[in-house]
Scaffold this active site. Structure first.
Site, short mmCIF file in Angstrom:
data_model
loop_
_atom_site.label_atom_id
_atom_site.label_comp_id
_atom_site.label_asym_id
_atom_site.label_seq_id
_atom_site.Cartn_x
_atom_site.Cartn_y
_atom_site.Cartn_z
N TYR A 52 1.09 -1.29 -0.25
CA TYR A 52 -0.02 0.17 0.29
C TYR A 52 0.70 0.95 0.19
CZ TYR A 52 -4.30 -2.91 0.98
OH TYR A 52 -4.90 -3.54 1.21
N GLY A 225 -14.67 2.37 -9.07
CA GLY A 225 -14.69 3.39 -8.40
C GLY A 225 -16.30 3.58 -7.66
#
Length: 306
Positions: A52, A225
């Site tokens: 990450y 999204g």
């Protein structure tokens, strides 16, 4: 916050965890606000991964958490390893051990509560993974273990060589990613939803007491999204708003309540760094949708029943 049993243990964990994938985009003070918002809402479970932000998310977390008044033993901190970005997946003993040392250093921790293998490595040697897990546990660096995106056969294969029980499997699940339940309702049919792409893992998890951790709970596609307040999904957002008004919460809470309504005791990963979104999502754990409300949302998301 609703609490659930962790895997096959008697230990309880919150029904939601805070995913810190986007923490690399925040300053240390902003990260502290997000962590505190989650903690205050009863979310004392952190989910991370060594990739990450190229490790930056864990560095920011480590700096933020070390300066907060929350005690280490009050938090369940989990990270994932096994992806070498753009190069390979790697479940070798050497990589796992080295990655955990780096994770602990970045997060400024002495141990992880849980280590999860991120995505299936085609070259996985279960016995080599078992050696790594045994060494990490004996050294006090990792308490529990899990996997992510494993199918049932992969999960069973690895479990067969381990001295520890695998506690988790992270799988994508949301109102716009419903494959794990579609095929069951379309049993004995030849339409698209009847295809089982998840090897019946949700049922396996219920049978064998494995905690499924649902990632991207508000996303459509893989990373296209969010579907909440997205003009591309008017019917779903209309239904979310109707129930949000009824329960006096935001749409995030309703989308979360839909996931948590499933009887498999799923743990949902909240990936937002927005304190308001975190707080609203957490409210979903207090809502038990009726069966009709659950199906109304399922149908509004574009699904159909045979």
């Amino acid at each position: 916050m609703k609490r659930i049993k962790m895997g096959c243990t008697t230990l309880s964990i919150p029904a939601m965890a805070l995913g810190i994938m986007r923490m690399n985009q925040k300053s240390v003070p902003e990260a502290q606000v997000a962590i505190q918002a989650a903690y205050d809402a009863g979310i004392n479970f952190i989910d991370s991964a060594d990739i990450y932000g190229g490790g930056k998310s864990e560095e920011i977390f480590g700096q933020a958490f070390s300066q907060m008044r929350i005690k280490r033993e009050e938090m369940f901190i989990q990270s994932k390893t096994g992806i070498v970005p753009g190069k390979r997946y790697d479940f070798s003993k050497e990589h796992i051990l080295h990655s955990v040392d780096e994770i602990l250093e970045r997060m400024q921790l002495d141990y992880l509560d849980s280590l999860v293998l991120h995505r299936p490595d085609a070259l996985m040697d279960p016995e080599e993974v078992a050696e790594a897990f045994d060494q990490l546990q004996a050294a006090g660096k990792v308490r529990f273990f899990g996997v992510s995106n494993f199918d049932t056969a992969q999960f069973k294969l690895l479990q067969s060589c381990l001295s520890q029980r695998l506690m988790f499997n992270q799988l994508q699940f949301s109102l716009k990613h419903t494959g794990m339940i579609d095929f069951g309702m379309h049993m004995n049919m030849v339409d698209k939803p009847s295809v089982d792409r998840d090897s019946q893992f949700l049922d396996y998890a219920s049978l064998h007491k494995v905690t499924v951790q649902a990632w991207s709970p508000f996303q459509y596609g893989m990373f296209e999204g969010a579907f909440i307040d997205n003009d591309g999904f008017p019917k779903l957002n209309q239904e979310l708003q109707k129930l949000a008004d009824k329960y006096e919460v935001g749409k995030n809470a309703i989308a979360a309540a839909w996931i948590l309504r499933h009887p498999a005791n799923i743990q949902m990963l909240v990936g937002s760094m927005n304190p308001q979104h975190i707080r609203d999502s957490a409210k979903g754990a207090k809502i038990r949708l009726t069966r009709q409300e659950w199906y109304d949302l399922y149908l509004a998301a574009g699904n159909y029943l045979p």
